[in-house]
Scaffold this active site. Structure first.
Site, short mmCIF file in Angstrom:
data_model
loop_
_atom_site.label_atom_id
_atom_site.label_comp_id
_atom_site.label_asym_id
_atom_site.label_seq_id
_atom_site.Cartn_x
_atom_site.Cartn_y
_atom_site.Cartn_z
N ARG A 1 0.89 -1.16 0.00
CA ARG A 1 0.00 0.00 0.00
C ARG A 1 0.93 1.20 0.00
O ARG A 1 1.95 1.20 0.68
CB ARG A 1 -0.89 -0.03 1.24
CG ARG A 1 -1.83 -1.23 1.20
CD ARG A 1 -3.13 -0.99 1.93
NE ARG A 1 -4.18 -1.86 1.41
CZ ARG A 1 -4.39 -3.11 1.82
NH1 ARG A 1 -3.63 -3.66 2.74
NH2 ARG A 1 -5.37 -3.83 1.29
N SER B 1 -8.98 -9.78 -5.15
CA SER B 1 -9.54 -9.53 -3.82
C SER B 1 -10.24 -10.78 -3.37
O SER B 1 -11.10 -11.30 -4.08
CB SER B 1 -10.55 -8.37 -3.90
OG SER B 1 -11.45 -8.45 -2.81
N ASP C 1 -12.40 -11.07 -1.18
CA ASP C 1 -13.75 -10.81 -0.64
C ASP C 1 -14.88 -10.91 -1.67
O ASP C 1 -16.04 -10.90 -1.31
CB ASP C 1 -13.82 -9.40 -0.04
CG ASP C 1 -12.90 -9.25 1.15
OD1 ASP C 1 -12.46 -10.28 1.66
OD2 ASP C 1 -12.64 -8.11 1.57
N ARG D 1 -15.09 -7.13 5.05
CA ARG D 1 -15.51 -5.92 5.79
C ARG D 1 -16.74 -5.29 5.14
O ARG D 1 -17.62 -4.82 5.82
CB ARG D 1 -14.34 -4.93 5.78
CG ARG D 1 -14.05 -4.43 7.17
CD ARG D 1 -12.75 -3.66 7.21
NE ARG D 1 -11.60 -4.55 7.39
CZ ARG D 1 -10.39 -4.31 6.91
NH1 ARG D 1 -10.16 -3.23 6.19
NH2 ARG D 1 -9.40 -5.14 7.15
N GLU E 1 -8.50 -39.82 -21.04
CA GLU E 1 -8.37 -41.29 -21.04
C GLU E 1 -8.73 -41.93 -22.39
O GLU E 1 -8.20 -42.97 -22.73
CB GLU E 1 -9.20 -41.91 -19.91
CG GLU E 1 -10.68 -41.56 -19.98
CD GLU E 1 -11.48 -42.12 -18.79
OE1 GLU E 1 -10.95 -42.97 -18.06
OE2 GLU E 1 -12.65 -41.70 -18.62
N HIS F 1 -9.38 -43.39 -9.98
CA HIS F 1 -10.58 -43.11 -9.20
C HIS F 1 -10.43 -42.04 -8.13
O HIS F 1 -11.42 -41.62 -7.56
CB HIS F 1 -11.13 -44.40 -8.61
CG HIS F 1 -11.79 -45.22 -9.66
ND1 HIS F 1 -11.09 -46.04 -10.50
CD2 HIS F 1 -13.08 -45.26 -10.08
CE1 HIS F 1 -11.92 -46.60 -11.35
NE2 HIS F 1 -13.12 -46.14 -11.14
N GLN G 1 -12.82 -39.33 -8.57
CA GLN G 1 -14.25 -39.43 -8.21
C GLN G 1 -14.47 -39.24 -6.72
O GLN G 1 -15.60 -39.11 -6.27
CB GLN G 1 -14.80 -40.80 -8.61
CG GLN G 1 -14.99 -40.96 -10.09
CD GLN G 1 -15.58 -42.32 -10.45
OE1 GLN G 1 -15.48 -43.27 -9.69
NE2 GLN G 1 -16.15 -42.41 -11.62
P1 ADP Z 1 -7.22 -2.32 -2.66
O1 ADP Z 1 -6.60 -2.05 -3.98
O2 ADP Z 1 -7.10 -3.73 -2.26
O3 ADP Z 1 -8.59 -1.73 -2.55
P2 ADP Z 1 -6.17 -0.06 -1.16
O4 ADP Z 1 -7.46 0.65 -1.11
O5 ADP Z 1 -5.35 -0.06 0.10
O6 ADP Z 1 -6.31 -1.59 -1.55
O7 ADP Z 1 -5.33 0.56 -2.35
C1 ADP Z 1 -4.02 0.09 -2.64
C2 ADP Z 1 -3.17 1.27 -3.09
O8 ADP Z 1 -3.75 1.88 -4.24
C3 ADP Z 1 -3.08 2.39 -2.07
O9 ADP Z 1 -2.07 2.17 -1.11
C4 ADP Z 1 -2.72 3.57 -2.96
O10 ADP Z 1 -1.37 3.56 -3.29
C5 ADP Z 1 -3.52 3.29 -4.21
N1 ADP Z 1 -4.81 4.00 -4.13
C6 ADP Z 1 -5.95 3.59 -3.52
N2 ADP Z 1 -6.92 4.52 -3.65
C7 ADP Z 1 -6.38 5.54 -4.35
C8 ADP Z 1 -6.86 6.80 -4.82
N3 ADP Z 1 -8.11 7.20 -4.59
N4 ADP Z 1 -6.01 7.59 -5.50
C9 ADP Z 1 -4.75 7.20 -5.75
N5 ADP Z 1 -4.25 6.04 -5.34
C10 ADP Z 1 -5.03 5.21 -4.65
#
Ligand code: ADP
Length: 747
Positions: free
Chosen positions: A75, A151, A153, A197, A615, A647, A650
């Site tokens: 991040r 992701s 999620d 979340r 097969e 098998h 299966q």
């Molecule tokens: P995800 O991509 O899993 O949603 P994040 O929201 O933490 O995870 O975003 C990952 C990275 O993408 C952030 O650390 C940032 O560098 C970049 N990023 C996220 N949102 C923005 C935004 N609105 N503008 C610019 N960069 C962003």
């Protein structure tokens, strides 16, 4: 000059990201582009230097089965600033990169789109500051973006599934299965927290797959203020009826109707106080992100990865950023920001307590799954609805065993009618081997493999039909629900065709597709195929590890009869060099070419060859024949080993997908029986059920013969053959294979 494409992973990691990187890199190289890996997400783009490196074909070898991301992810707070993005543009331009495939969540994709929008301005700023030449800016007038959603999620609009969600569901379902057995031993209650979340997908689907007793998700909180009492009543009732385990699944973001968070500890306290039970909490945490990707995630990531590379390379100045996803097994390309906006709209609906809207935006499948779960968690069988008749229906398995058959039977038993179990398929109907089923007797069936009722490949003929008619009359059977494969379809078809001679067959007849071969008409997928595919992929991962140590070519023979589904999909999911299908045939010319490819590869440092053979791909070019041929021709360059998987394909406990599919189809099959009760002489009352374009649909048995190829026992149309070109493209030795290098290590 070739086009240059950058690929990066950003945000949270997810299983399948490596498969997406591999497909992106290879598809781009195949198009003649140059590809750069951008390491550690946007931070690597800002820092440049060693964080941006050219990637060759071979560098993405051996990563398909690995969880996480070889590019690393991060991040980056700096990327959220204009100064940060300015540095990123400078570094991209220095490498001549003006096309990006970004794999991440909605945050990462929003960031990518922002970069695209600011590109021109930032380039001019760099020119003005003397950091780059005007000519360089002119050579790269725009940036193109193709986004893939990584992701676990499954929380993003614009794709049915996100990369990693299926694997996470595997981890969770395995964990809940394990917890269920210990919970049952001690008669304990367990509260399990799963990730999500903003999205209840993992909680809902894992509860459905594992037979949990209660679920709490953010989109649809319990509709009563006093939901705690309702939950405890249901759990108490279950105990009274003999259930030994109680499992409550809580999504990380669970909340009540007023928006107050519901935590696991709260649920634990409620259960302890109201039920006076021993309650344990398990927070699954990061195990959900870990481990090898599931077969589905590998295939999905491969398809969207390759498509994203092609789109990013083909896009022009006026093409907006796109999100490449999947809908009903087909690749979709949608405007990226529309998908991000819709995702935010859904999140806002949840925060604003507009749960109706949140559920609506989640889509039909999600809503249907929620309704099914509600039905299932009642501790007692559905009480008969006043005024509605209880139908006595026979339920049986037929054909080869397929994991998920039990889950389908269990669901059918749970719908408030009178199920009569038939043992050993059509044999049971012929020999009068059937018995009314108790609701509690199937309570633990959902996670089990095989067929508890027993199955057989017997297709009735001659005097059998008379015996079946007698059995049906004797037991007062009002309908037949058959969960099974080819032999089951043939049998039901026979009963349908003999209706004029045997009035006892004038009852609703419904076929639910269950076969690992995925060779049934009227459904794009059958119950059991996903489990078999995962079993193959797990074993081939191990075979690959053992083979790489000693310059070996492995020939893996997989099931499917004459249907190549398992062979083709497992070849995509394992990265096999060659797949032999009956649909395409095998010629001597093919084999000569394969030998040449293997020899050349091993001469240039290749350490492993992987060939997958259906097969029945060819009657004469058998697996031992291929082995002997390759061994002889390979000389001292490599040796050859055969693995006939047999098998084991299966067996095994059904995957979450198979359990959910079984539940979905069986539920609708009972609805079908209700709808056609008393109309058993009509053509519409005999049908198969299946997934067509992602929806549950019915096909009249009258239509079925037209859709099947009798000789090869497979449907005339096989949608998945459309994936053949991409499998071929990825399986090439690759342009750089004359100088194979070790994989680029992680930073
Ligand atoms: P995800 O991509 O899993 O949603 P994040 O929201 O933490 O995870 O975003 C990952 C990275 O993408 C952030 O650390 C940032 O560098 C970049 N990023 C996220 N949102 C923005 C935004 N609105 N503008 C610019 N960069 C962003």
């Amino acid at each position: 000059m070739p086009k240059r494409l950058g690929v990066l992973t950003s945000g949270g990691d997810a299983q399948g990201m490596n498969a997406a990187i591999r497909a992106t890199v290879r598809a781009a190289l195949d198009q003649g582009a140059e590809v750069f890996g951008i390491y550690e997400g946007y931070q690597g783009m800002i820092d440049g230097g060693k964080y941006i490196r050219q990637v060759e074909w071979a560098a993405t070898g051996g990563i398909l089965q690995r969880g996480g991301t070889i590019l690393g992810t991060a991040r980056s707070a700096e990327f959220r600033t204009r100064e940060g993005r300015l540095k990123a543009v400078r570094n991209l331009l220095q490498h001549g990169i003006d096309r990006l495939v970004v794999i991440g969540g909605d945050g990462s994709l929003t960031g990518a789109n922002l970069l695209r929008q600011e590109w021109k301005e930032l380039c001019q700023e760099l020119v003005a500051a003397g950091e780059i030449e005007q000519a360089l800016a002119d050579a790269h007038p725009y940036l193109t973006i193709a986004g893939l959603v990584g992701s676990i999620d499954n929380d993003m609009f614009g794709t049915d599934m996100t990369i990693g969600a299926d694997s996470a569901l595997h981890r969770i379902t395995d964990a809940i299965d394990a917890i269920t057995s210990t919970a049952a031993s001690h008669q304990r209650a367990f509260v399990v927290e799963v990730m999500g979340r903003n999205c209840g997908y993992l909680a809902l689907m894992s509860a459905l797959a594992s037979g949990a007793d209660w679920v709490l998700i953010p989109e649809n909180p319990p509709d009563l203020d006093d939901w705690e009492t309702k939950m405890c009543d249901i759990l108490r009732e279950g105990r009274k009826n003999g259930r030994r385990d109680s499992i409550v699944v809580v999504a990380e973001g669970a909340q009540d109707r007023r928006g107050n968070p519901i935590t696991c500890d709260q649920v634990k306290q409620v259960l302890e106080t109201k039920l006076d039970e021993d309650v344990r909490v398990t927070v699954l945490g990061h195990v959900q992100r870990g481990g090898a990707p599931s077969a589905y995630d590998r295939v999905l990531s491969t398809l969207v990865g390759a498509a994203a590379a092609n789109i990013a390379l083909g896009a022009g100045e006026n093409d907006e950023s796109v999100l490449v996803g999947i809908h009903h097994n087909k690749i979709t390309v949608l405007p990226l920001m529309e998908c991000v906006d819709k995702t935010h709209e859904l999140n806002a609906a949840m925060r604003g307590l507009d749960f109706l809207k949140a559920m609506e935006l989640r889509g039909k499948n999600f809503q249907e799954s929620f309704r099914t779960l509600r039905t299932l968690i009642r501790s007692m069988p559905h009480p008969p609805v006043p005024g509605k008749e209880r139908i006595r229906f026979a339920v049986l398995n037929a054909g080869g065993p397929a994991p998920g058959m039990n889950a389908a039977v269990r669901l059918a038993v749970d719908k408030g009618h009178i199920p009569v179990g038939v043992y050993r398929g059509m044999r049971g109907l012929i020999t009068d081997n059937l018995q009314e089923m108790e609701w509690m007797s199937v309570s633990g069936w959902a996670p089990t493999g095989g067929s508890e009722l027993g199955t057989s490949r017997k297709v009735p003929s001659g005097g059998d039909l008379y015996a079946i008619a007698k059995t049906l009359e004797k037991h007062g059977i009002d309908a037949i629900l058959m969960v099974g494969g080819w032999a089951g379809y043939q049998s039901m078809l026979r009963l349908y065709q003999e209706r004029a001679n045997f009035p006892a067959f004038n009852i609703p007849l419904i076929c639910v597709p269950a076969s690992i071969n995925n060779n049934l008409p009227g459904s794009e997928l059958s119950i059991g195929a996903d489990t078999a595919l995962n079993s193959i992929v797990e074993v081939v991962d191990k075979i690959k590890q053992s083979a790489v140590a000693s310059n070996r070519c492995c020939i893996v023979e997989v099931m499917g009869r004459y249907c190549g589904y398992l062979a083709l999909m497992s070849s995509i999911a394992t990265g096999a060099e060659r797949v032999y299908l009956h649909e395409e045939g095998v010629t001597l010319k093919d084999l000569q070419r394969d030998i040449d490819m293997l020899k050349e590869g091993f001469e240039h440092g290749k350490r492993l060859g992987l060939m997958i053979r259906n097969e029945n791909a060819n009657q004469l070019y058998t697996t031992p024949f291929l082995s002997a041929l390759f061994e002889e021709e390979g000389g001292s360059l490599f040796d050859v080993r055969i693995s006939v998987l047999g098998h084991l394909q299966q067996g095994g406990d059904p995957t979450p997908y198979d359990r959910i599919l079984a539940t979905r189809l069986a539920s609708k099959a009972i609805d079908f029986i209700e709808a056609h009760y008393h109309k058993g002489e009509t053509d519409e009352s005999a049908a198969s059920i299946g997934l067509l374009s992602g929806d549950v649909q019915f096909t009249s048995l009258y239509e079925i013969p037209r859709l099947m190829d009798e000789k090869t026992q497979r449907p005339k149309e096989q949608w998945w053959m459309g994936l053949r070109p991409i499998a071929k493209m990825l399986a090439q030795p690759g342009p750089g294979f004359h100088n194979l290098q070790p994989r680029i290590p992680n930073l």
